[in-house]
Design a protein around this motif. Structure first.
Motif, mmCIF file in Angstrom:
data_model
loop_
_atom_site.group_PDB
_atom_site.id
_atom_site.type_symbol
_atom_site.label_atom_id
_atom_site.label_comp_id
_atom_site.label_asym_id
_atom_site.label_seq_id
_atom_site.Cartn_x
_atom_site.Cartn_y
_atom_site.Cartn_z
ATOM 1 N N MET A 1 -39.955 4.602 4.427
ATOM 2 C CA MET A 1 -41.298 4.915 4.869
ATOM 3 C C MET A 1 -41.665 6.300 4.373
ATOM 4 N N SER A 2 -42.917 6.471 4.030
ATOM 5 C CA SER A 2 -43.405 7.801 3.683
ATOM 6 C C SER A 2 -44.729 8.015 4.414
ATOM 7 N N THR A 66 -51.476 20.224 2.372
ATOM 8 C CA THR A 66 -51.087 18.823 2.290
ATOM 9 C C THR A 66 -49.577 18.743 2.482
ATOM 10 N N ALA A 67 -49.147 17.823 3.322
ATOM 11 C CA ALA A 67 -47.723 17.623 3.574
ATOM 12 C C ALA A 67 -47.371 16.171 3.293
ATOM 13 N N PHE A 68 -46.244 15.976 2.623
ATOM 14 C CA PHE A 68 -45.737 14.648 2.296
ATOM 15 C C PHE A 68 -44.321 14.542 2.830
ATOM 16 N N ILE A 69 -44.024 13.485 3.535
ATOM 17 C CA ILE A 69 -42.638 13.163 3.874
ATOM 18 C C ILE A 69 -42.323 11.866 3.177
ATOM 19 N N MET A 152 -36.391 8.275 8.477
ATOM 20 C CA MET A 152 -36.880 7.868 7.164
ATOM 21 C C MET A 152 -35.718 7.414 6.302
ATOM 22 N N ALA A 153 -35.861 6.263 5.715
ATOM 23 C CA ALA A 153 -34.858 5.762 4.779
ATOM 24 C C ALA A 153 -35.415 5.911 3.368
#
Length: 154
Positions: A1-2, A66-69, A152-153
């Motif tokens: 997941m992101s 902006t943040a991204f995981i 998160m995988a």
């Protein structure tokens, strides 16, 4: 997941703690390790403070966070509309990436970029292409608390 999110903030000092609190809340809710949350929050505070102080000519200018995981990595970008970095390119891999000049050792401020580098795993500085402004982006490898709500995988 992101997951990702973006904030469009006014270039005012009150925006810095707002961005930090929103990031901390999202990270803690997702189950990111507390130490990692606070490292990222401190790095974000420094990047936002730089955008507020140097990010434009008029008080009405704004900036974007902006943040991204994605998996086990978080990337944060802070983009402003100021004059950009006056620095030397980092040859030869990517001349768009810059190495900002260090603050003088007797300066009262100017250590924010050093702190960002110390608190995160990878930092990039560049000027916006074709427009005024600077972009500071940094990555941090995430660790998850036991029983995290959103592990998160990759």
């Amino acid at each position: 997941m992101s997951i990702w999110w973006s904030l469009h903030l006014r270039r005012e000092p009150a925006s810095v703690p707002l961005a930090r609190r929103l990031l901390l809340g999202a990270m803690e809710t997702a189950g990111v390790d507390q130490d990692i949350c606070y490292d990222l929050a401190a790095a974000l505070s420094e990047a936002c403070a730089n955008a507020v102080e140097h990010g434009g000519d008029a008080a009405g200018d704004d900036y974007r966070v902006t943040a991204f995981i994605d998996g086990d990595t978080c990337r944060i970008e802070v983009t402003d509309s100021g004059p950009g970095f006056s620095a030397t390119p980092r040859p030869p891999t990517d001349p768009a990436l810059l190495t900002p000049a260090p603050a003088p050792t007797d300066a009262e401020d100017g250590r924010g970029l050093f702190l960002i580098e110390a608190l995160t795993d990878h930092v990039r500085y560049r000027n916006r292409t074709g427009r005024r402004g600077a972009v500071v982006s940094f990555d941090k490898i995430l660790k998850w608390r036991e029983g995290a709500a959103l592990p998160m995988a990759s």
